[in-house]
Design an enzyme around this catalytic site. Structure first.
Site, PDB file in Angstrom:
ATOM      1  N   GLY A   1      23.790  21.887  14.626  1.00 55.90           N
ATOM      2  CA  GLY A   1      23.326  20.613  15.184  1.00 55.90           C
ATOM      3  C   GLY A   1      24.448  19.916  15.940  1.00 55.90           C
TER       4      GLY A   1
ATOM      5  N   THR B   1      34.005  41.830  34.735  1.00 50.93           N
ATOM      6  CA  THR B   1      32.939  40.892  34.347  1.00 50.93           C
ATOM      7  C   THR B   1      31.769  41.656  33.714  1.00 50.93           C
ATOM      8  OG1 THR B   1      31.659  41.017  36.397  1.00 50.93           O
ATOM      9  CG2 THR B   1      33.524  39.475  36.396  1.00 50.93           C
TER      10      THR B   1
ATOM     11  N   ARG C   1      44.173  36.820  20.275  1.00 48.49           N
ATOM     12  CA  ARG C   1      43.951  38.252  20.550  1.00 48.49           C
ATOM     13  C   ARG C   1      44.438  38.613  21.943  1.00 48.49           C
ATOM     14  NH1 ARG C   1      41.742  39.965  24.326  1.00 48.49           N
ATOM     15  NH2 ARG C   1      39.761  38.951  24.019  1.00 48.49           N
TER      16      ARG C   1
ATOM     17  N   GLU D   1      38.960  41.253  32.300  1.00 49.74           N
ATOM     18  CA  GLU D   1      38.924  42.698  31.999  1.00 49.74           C
ATOM     19  C   GLU D   1      37.649  43.341  32.544  1.00 49.74           C
ATOM     20  OE1 GLU D   1      41.241  44.403  30.362  1.00 49.74           O
ATOM     21  OE2 GLU D   1      42.349  42.992  29.101  1.00 49.74           O
TER      22      GLU D   1
HETATM   23  P1  TGC Z   1      37.111  53.844  41.855  1.00 50.09           P
HETATM   24  O1  TGC Z   1      37.122  54.573  43.162  1.00 50.09           O
HETATM   25  O2  TGC Z   1      35.879  53.858  41.016  1.00 50.09           O
HETATM   26  O3  TGC Z   1      38.309  54.357  40.931  1.00 50.09           O
HETATM   27  C1  TGC Z   1      39.623  54.543  41.422  1.00 50.09           C
HETATM   28  C2  TGC Z   1      40.291  55.608  40.562  1.00 50.09           C
HETATM   29  O4  TGC Z   1      40.419  55.132  39.221  1.00 50.09           O
HETATM   30  C3  TGC Z   1      39.717  56.017  38.309  1.00 50.09           C
HETATM   31  N1  TGC Z   1      39.133  55.138  37.256  1.00 50.09           N
HETATM   32  C4  TGC Z   1      39.700  54.986  36.072  1.00 50.09           C
HETATM   33  N2  TGC Z   1      40.779  55.562  35.518  1.00 50.09           N
HETATM   34  C5  TGC Z   1      41.114  55.200  34.274  1.00 50.09           C
HETATM   35  N3  TGC Z   1      40.428  54.271  33.578  1.00 50.09           N
HETATM   36  C6  TGC Z   1      39.335  53.665  34.092  1.00 50.09           C
HETATM   37  N4  TGC Z   1      38.683  52.731  33.404  1.00 50.09           N
HETATM   38  C7  TGC Z   1      38.923  54.025  35.392  1.00 50.09           C
HETATM   39  N5  TGC Z   1      37.921  53.626  36.217  1.00 50.09           N
HETATM   40  C8  TGC Z   1      38.065  54.326  37.358  1.00 50.09           C
HETATM   41  C9  TGC Z   1      38.698  56.708  39.162  1.00 50.09           C
HETATM   42  O5  TGC Z   1      38.320  57.941  38.594  1.00 50.09           O
HETATM   43  C10 TGC Z   1      39.465  56.900  40.453  1.00 50.09           C
HETATM   44  O6  TGC Z   1      40.393  57.959  40.256  1.00 50.09           O
HETATM   45  P2  TGC Z   1      40.873  58.894  41.487  1.00 50.09           P
HETATM   46  O7  TGC Z   1      41.669  59.982  40.846  1.00 50.09           O
HETATM   47  O8  TGC Z   1      39.604  59.376  42.141  1.00 50.09           O
HETATM   48  O9  TGC Z   1      41.675  58.027  42.393  1.00 50.09           O
HETATM   49  O10 TGC Z   1      37.584  52.359  42.171  1.00 50.09           O
HETATM   50  P3  TGC Z   1      36.820  51.147  42.862  1.00 50.09           P
HETATM   51  O11 TGC Z   1      37.774  50.479  43.796  1.00 50.09           O
HETATM   52  O12 TGC Z   1      35.489  51.582  43.417  1.00 50.09           O
HETATM   53  O13 TGC Z   1      36.612  50.115  41.650  1.00 50.09           O
HETATM   54  C11 TGC Z   1      35.720  50.346  40.653  1.00 50.09           C
HETATM   55  C12 TGC Z   1      35.615  49.084  39.701  1.00 50.09           C
HETATM   56  C13 TGC Z   1      34.834  47.986  40.354  1.00 50.09           C
HETATM   57  C14 TGC Z   1      34.864  49.593  38.489  1.00 50.09           C
HETATM   58  C15 TGC Z   1      37.030  48.583  39.328  1.00 50.09           C
HETATM   59  O14 TGC Z   1      37.667  48.048  40.411  1.00 50.09           O
HETATM   60  C16 TGC Z   1      36.990  47.548  38.230  1.00 50.09           C
HETATM   61  O15 TGC Z   1      36.974  47.895  37.050  1.00 50.09           O
HETATM   62  N6  TGC Z   1      37.009  46.214  38.576  1.00 50.09           N
HETATM   63  C17 TGC Z   1      37.149  45.155  37.604  1.00 50.09           C
HETATM   64  C18 TGC Z   1      38.544  44.572  37.707  1.00 50.09           C
HETATM   65  C19 TGC Z   1      39.105  44.164  36.371  1.00 50.09           C
HETATM   66  O16 TGC Z   1      38.640  44.577  35.320  1.00 50.09           O
HETATM   67  N7  TGC Z   1      40.148  43.380  36.406  1.00 50.09           N
HETATM   68  C20 TGC Z   1      40.817  42.996  35.211  1.00 50.09           C
HETATM   69  C21 TGC Z   1      42.151  42.367  35.521  1.00 50.09           C
HETATM   70  S1  TGC Z   1      43.252  42.307  34.134  1.00 50.09           S
HETATM   71  C22 TGC Z   1      42.578  41.188  33.102  1.00 50.09           C
HETATM   72  O17 TGC Z   1      41.531  40.657  33.274  1.00 50.09           O
HETATM   73  C23 TGC Z   1      43.406  40.916  31.905  1.00 50.09           C
HETATM   74  S2  TGC Z   1      42.797  39.712  30.868  1.00 50.09           S
HETATM   75  C24 TGC Z   1      44.012  39.819  29.716  1.00 50.09           C
HETATM   76  C25 TGC Z   1      43.772  39.123  28.450  1.00 50.09           C
HETATM   77  O18 TGC Z   1      44.175  37.943  28.365  1.00 50.09           O
HETATM   78  O19 TGC Z   1      43.288  39.769  27.481  1.00 50.09           O
HETATM   79  P1  FAD Z   2      34.893  37.593  41.315  1.00 44.77           P
HETATM   80  O1  FAD Z   2      35.297  39.015  41.409  1.00 44.77           O
HETATM   81  O2  FAD Z   2      34.993  36.751  42.537  1.00 44.77           O
HETATM   82  O3  FAD Z   2      33.381  37.571  40.790  1.00 44.77           O
HETATM   83  C1  FAD Z   2      32.541  36.402  40.884  1.00 44.77           C
HETATM   84  C2  FAD Z   2      31.122  36.825  40.473  1.00 44.77           C
HETATM   85  O4  FAD Z   2      30.639  37.826  41.382  1.00 44.77           O
HETATM   86  C3  FAD Z   2      31.077  37.468  39.085  1.00 44.77           C
HETATM   87  O5  FAD Z   2      29.906  37.060  38.424  1.00 44.77           O
HETATM   88  C4  FAD Z   2      31.002  38.950  39.379  1.00 44.77           C
HETATM   89  O6  FAD Z   2      30.332  39.694  38.352  1.00 44.77           O
HETATM   90  C5  FAD Z   2      30.183  38.945  40.662  1.00 44.77           C
HETATM   91  N1  FAD Z   2      30.416  40.165  41.434  1.00 44.77           N
HETATM   92  C6  FAD Z   2      31.564  40.587  42.031  1.00 44.77           C
HETATM   93  N2  FAD Z   2      31.379  41.783  42.620  1.00 44.77           N
HETATM   94  C7  FAD Z   2      30.100  42.134  42.369  1.00 44.77           C
HETATM   95  C8  FAD Z   2      29.292  43.262  42.705  1.00 44.77           C
HETATM   96  N3  FAD Z   2      29.808  44.319  43.362  1.00 44.77           N
HETATM   97  N4  FAD Z   2      28.000  43.278  42.307  1.00 44.77           N
HETATM   98  C9  FAD Z   2      27.494  42.247  41.596  1.00 44.77           C
HETATM   99  N5  FAD Z   2      28.181  41.146  41.254  1.00 44.77           N
HETATM  100  C10 FAD Z   2      29.472  41.105  41.635  1.00 44.77           C
HETATM  101  N6  FAD Z   2      43.785  39.208  35.607  1.00 44.77           N
HETATM  102  C11 FAD Z   2      44.951  39.918  35.532  1.00 44.77           C
HETATM  103  O7  FAD Z   2      45.261  40.736  36.409  1.00 44.77           O
HETATM  104  N7  FAD Z   2      45.805  39.716  34.484  1.00 44.77           N
HETATM  105  C12 FAD Z   2      45.556  38.830  33.493  1.00 44.77           C
HETATM  106  O8  FAD Z   2      46.359  38.690  32.548  1.00 44.77           O
HETATM  107  C13 FAD Z   2      44.350  38.066  33.558  1.00 44.77           C
HETATM  108  N8  FAD Z   2      44.095  37.094  32.627  1.00 44.77           N
HETATM  109  C14 FAD Z   2      43.022  36.247  32.803  1.00 44.77           C
HETATM  110  C15 FAD Z   2      42.887  35.120  31.987  1.00 44.77           C
HETATM  111  C16 FAD Z   2      41.857  34.218  32.216  1.00 44.77           C
HETATM  112  C17 FAD Z   2      41.749  32.987  31.376  1.00 44.77           C
HETATM  113  C18 FAD Z   2      40.894  34.476  33.245  1.00 44.77           C
HETATM  114  C19 FAD Z   2      39.746  33.542  33.489  1.00 44.77           C
HETATM  115  C20 FAD Z   2      41.025  35.590  34.047  1.00 44.77           C
HETATM  116  C21 FAD Z   2      42.098  36.474  33.858  1.00 44.77           C
HETATM  117  N9  FAD Z   2      42.309  37.544  34.740  1.00 44.77           N
HETATM  118  C22 FAD Z   2      43.463  38.290  34.664  1.00 44.77           C
HETATM  119  C23 FAD Z   2      41.444  37.726  35.909  1.00 44.77           C
HETATM  120  C24 FAD Z   2      40.090  38.374  35.596  1.00 44.77           C
HETATM  121  O9  FAD Z   2      40.227  39.743  35.364  1.00 44.77           O
HETATM  122  C25 FAD Z   2      39.163  38.084  36.782  1.00 44.77           C
HETATM  123  O10 FAD Z   2      38.817  36.709  36.699  1.00 44.77           O
HETATM  124  C26 FAD Z   2      37.933  38.955  36.761  1.00 44.77           C
HETATM  125  O11 FAD Z   2      38.267  40.314  36.995  1.00 44.77           O
HETATM  126  C27 FAD Z   2      36.895  38.509  37.808  1.00 44.77           C
HETATM  127  O12 FAD Z   2      37.489  38.254  39.052  1.00 44.77           O
HETATM  128  P2  FAD Z   2      37.194  36.868  39.812  1.00 44.77           P
HETATM  129  O13 FAD Z   2      37.459  35.763  38.862  1.00 44.77           O
HETATM  130  O14 FAD Z   2      37.951  36.903  41.080  1.00 44.77           O
HETATM  131  O15 FAD Z   2      35.635  36.866  40.101  1.00 44.77           O
END
Ligand code: TGC
Ligand code: FAD
Length: 396
Positions: A351, A377, A101, A375
């Protein structure tokens, strides 16, 4: 007196008659993907997972069944279906394996979607047909070694050199990066504004080393992205999007798909546990006849049904372009947590056999540990909901 009941593998999957809410197209997409997974994924996945090898030959098949960008327009390489069809396809893929997926989530929602939404028409024509057909593999670089949950702190940067940009920095944990022909990369410009761009694998100074040693998502390949003075042509930088909302909008698409996908992993664990409970006998009767096993199975199907309803309603909202990021966070968090809990309970029902690769349960359980983290945590999504309901931002 107890009796062993013959079970159709899928008979309990629709406990609340949600199929009646689906269209013929949804049901057709589901059965096509389900058959493909049975034929192409299930027979090989334990072996690939065991060897921590990525079944790269499946990219083409995923393209052929329309798993890349199912809800993107057909003229841009997508499937032209609705958001519920997209969700159902992710569910059936993750029934096979979360890593499979992931291949589709990254290609469709994190690579094709940003190019479709933010790139110039010329760039769309250049990349989208090749991505949709599986000729190109893409990856998405947001996370950095020191900036995971907080991507706004990223240090990867671009410098305007007149006729091109110079890209420096690195990305970590990037799904498919070692295989990728192109990477959608997010970096800060000289004003500190986050910009998105397409980086091609042959650009000098760009490398994508593999990350080894994962106990989770072992059939998915993960790597870094390293940029050392990479010359990025100006036309490769998305013209119309600035700031973190660019990558977050892509994450909304992918998180939506995961909310559905996790149900597939949960269903596979539940199926396996249900059948095992009917076949395995202890103390002279099937373990499914013990009340404690029934409690586990009854709670599993209850939680799956709740997750299905959440996903279906979210899909209806998404079809009307009304699904908010916070609603998507709630569904991603709930459904992945639900699936992980079901995998753990299913493991217990099996088991000792539950820890082996005779059954899919431990593999799903290990995979779901990643799905709970990437995507956004589990706790980050909780804080997004907390912010939505209280109006207080816990991140600032
Ligand atoms: P914040 O100030 O809240 O937001 C910045 C701007 O973004 C807007 N916004 C969004 N827009 C579209 N979709 C969303 N889901 C949005 N969430 C927020 C927001 O309105 C604002 O817009 P503007 O016009 O005011 O500039 O930003 P922040 O720096 O305080 O961060 C908020 C937080 C913590 C929720 C955000 O940084 C976050 O979601 N962190 C988690 C990071 C994450 O999910 N990383 C994933 C990496 S990619 C990955 O894991 C791929 S795995 C792939 C796979 O194998 O399937
Ligand atoms: P951290 O951000 O260091 O977090 C560590 C712990 O602290 C977590 O439990 C978190 O919940 C907690 N924490 C952090 N901030 C707070 C807060 N404010 N309050 C309370 N708790 C908090 N990223 C991409 O860009 N592209 C990809 O294709 C992609 N693929 C991935 C594939 C795999 C197999 C894995 C493991 C990760 C992938 N990621 C990718 C990265 C993924 O999105 C990050 O691992 C994830 O966003 C968490 O970041 P981190 O690992 O640095 O943990």
């Amino acid at each position: 007196m107890h009796k062993k009941v013959a079970q159709d593998k899928y008979q309990h999957h629709d406990y609340y008659g949600i199929d009646a809410l689906l269209t013929e197209d949804h049901l057709l997409a589901r059965s096509a993907v389900r058959e493909w997974v049975k034929k192409e994924v299930s027979p090989i996945i334990e072996d690939y997972s065991n060897r921590a090898a990525c079944p790269t030959h499946l990219f083409k098949g995923l393209a052929d069944i329309g798993a890349f960008g199912p809800s993107l327009p057909m003229e841009y390489g997508g499937g032209g279906m609705d958001e519920i069809a997209y969700g159902i396809i992710m569910q059936e893929l993750e029934r096979g394996d979360s890593g499979i997926r992931s291949m589709a989530s990254v290609q469709g929602s994190l690579v094709m979607y940003p190019i479709y939404r933010y790139a110039s028409e010329e760039q769309k024509q250049k990349y989208l047909p090749k991505l949709g057909s599986g000729e190109y593999i893409g990856c998405f670089g947001l996370t950095e070694p020191d900036h995971g949950s907080n991507p706004s702190g990223m240090i990867t940067n671009i410098k305007d050199m007149g006729d091109h940009y110079l890209l420096n920095g690195s990305k970590m944990w990037i799904t498919n990066s070692p295989l990728a022909d192109i990477a959608v990369v997010w970096a800060k410009d000289e004003e500190g504004v986050i910009r998105g761009m397409v980086v091609e694998k042959d650009m000098p100074g760009f490398s994508a080393p593999e990350i080894h040693g994962k106990w989770s998502l072992r059939a998915s390949i993960t790597g870094e992205l390293v940029f050392e003075d990479v010359k990025v042509p100006k036309e490769n930088v998305f013209p119309d999007i600035k700031g973190l909302k660019g990558p977050l909008s892509c994450l909304s698409k992918a998180r939506y798909g995961i909310a559905w996908g996790a149900i597939g992993a949960a269903l596979d664990c539940y199926d396996s546990a249900l059948r095992y409970s009917q076949e395995r006998e202890q103390f002279g009767k099937p373990i499914g006849a013990f009340q404690l096993t029934q409690k586990k199975l009854a709670e599993m199907i209850t939680e799956i049904t709740k997750a299905q309803l959440l996903a279906w309603r979210l899909g209806s909202l998404a079809n009307d372009s009304k699904a908010t990021p916070a609603q998507i966070s709630m569904a991603k968090r709930n459904n992945v947590d639900m699936a992980l809990n079901i995998a753990r309970e299913a493991r217990q029902i099996h088991g000792g056999m539950g820890i082996t690769n005779e059954y899919p349960v431990m593999r799903h359980m290990m995979n779901l540990e990643t799905v709970l983290t990437y995507e956004g945590t589990h706790d980050i999504h909780l804080l997004i909901t907390g912010m939505d309901v209280t109006g207080f931002n816990a991140f600032k």
